[in-house]
Motif scaffolding. Structure first.
Motif, PDB file in Angstrom:
ATOM      1  N   ASP A 159     -12.532  -1.219  27.873  1.00 14.03           N
ATOM      2  CA  ASP A 159     -11.589  -0.624  26.930  1.00 14.03           C
ATOM      3  C   ASP A 159     -10.149  -0.978  27.301  1.00 14.03           C
ATOM      4  O   ASP A 159      -9.334  -1.316  26.441  1.00 14.03           O
ATOM      5  CB  ASP A 159     -11.744   0.901  26.905  1.00 14.03           C
ATOM      6  N   ALA A 197      -9.301  -4.534  26.496  1.00 10.41           N
ATOM      7  CA  ALA A 197      -9.217  -4.779  25.050  1.00 10.41           C
ATOM      8  C   ALA A 197      -7.816  -4.499  24.512  1.00 10.41           C
ATOM      9  O   ALA A 197      -7.394  -5.092  23.523  1.00 10.41           O
ATOM     10  CB  ALA A 197     -10.250  -3.926  24.314  1.00 10.41           C
ATOM     11  N   THR A 198      -7.103  -3.587  25.164  1.00  8.58           N
ATOM     12  CA  THR A 198      -5.755  -3.245  24.717  1.00  8.58           C
ATOM     13  C   THR A 198      -4.655  -3.871  25.573  1.00  8.58           C
ATOM     14  O   THR A 198      -3.586  -4.157  25.075  1.00  8.58           O
ATOM     15  CB  THR A 198      -5.559  -1.719  24.695  1.00  8.58           C
ATOM     16  N   THR A 199      -4.952  -4.077  26.861  1.00 11.84           N
ATOM     17  CA  THR A 199      -3.976  -4.643  27.777  1.00 11.84           C
ATOM     18  C   THR A 199      -4.655  -5.679  28.644  1.00 11.84           C
ATOM     19  O   THR A 199      -5.451  -5.322  29.518  1.00 11.84           O
ATOM     20  CB  THR A 199      -3.368  -3.537  28.692  1.00 11.84           C
TER      21      THR A 199
END
Length: 195
Positions: free
Chosen positions: A186, A189-191
């Motif tokens: 997770d 996926a964002t950073t």
């Protein structure tokens, strides 16, 4: 959030004749495949002979072929379970060599351990591997599974003679490695992870 099943690579670290590693790995893989959230890939290093050369040396053709099969499987994994014996108070040379040929494939991914051996149950190998995987930006789980006097622990069908304790330990280990894989997946996926 990762919605698909997590890809768990179970790495068989010993390549010696008469090794117990495939038996231990098959048992652990059975525990893992019983979970709907895990897609298990058993990677037997005996099938990927990498030779003695290191990544900074020229790459012989047989090693190039072995890497061509091994590297993508490691890269595709969301998490790892390393199944290792203890040789001379440390981990097997073939396992260390396979790790040394790779780096980014382990970045920001969790690694758990199942060890086996004599009286120490392979725990000294695990302690050495923790430092190695920290250098590769991997996260190791706290809990491990350790089979002391391992050759006495399994029956003729490759199952623990006393299944309750190992099954409980596997549940904890798989919970931890799955949690870390989900959280790290997770986050990436964002950073994107910076090594």
């Amino acid at each position: 959030m990762i919605d698909a099943a997590l890809r768990l690579a179970v790495i068989v670290g010993s390549v010696r004749d008469g090794r117990l590693g495939p038996t231990v790995a098959a048992w652990l893989a059975g525990q893992a495949t019983a979970r709907p959230n895990l897609d298990v890939d058993v990677i037997d290093l005996a099938d990927a002979p990498l030779g003695a050369a290191g990544p900074s040396m020229s790459v012989p053709e047989p090693v190039r072929r072995a890497l061509g099969e091994l590297t993508p499987r490691l890269a595709a994994a969301d998490a790892f379970v390393v199944v290792t014996p203890e040789y001379n108070h440390s981990d097997p040379a073939a396992l260390k060599n396979a790790i040394d040929w790779h780096n980014e494939q382990f970045h920001a991914k969790p690694v758990a351990f199942v060890s086996y051996g004599g009286i120490s149950g392979g725990l000294r190998a695990v302690e050495h591997l923790r430092a190695v995987f920290a250098e590769l930006h991997a996260v190791t789980t706290r809990d491990t599974i350790s089979f002391h006097r391992a050759w006495e622990c399994f029956d003729g069908n490759g199952q623990p003679k006393d299944p309750e304790g190992p099954a409980m330990a596997a549940e904890t280990l798989l919970d931890q490695v799955s949690w870390w894989a989900q959280v790290l997946g997770d986050a990436k996926a964002t950073t994107p992870y910076i090594a």
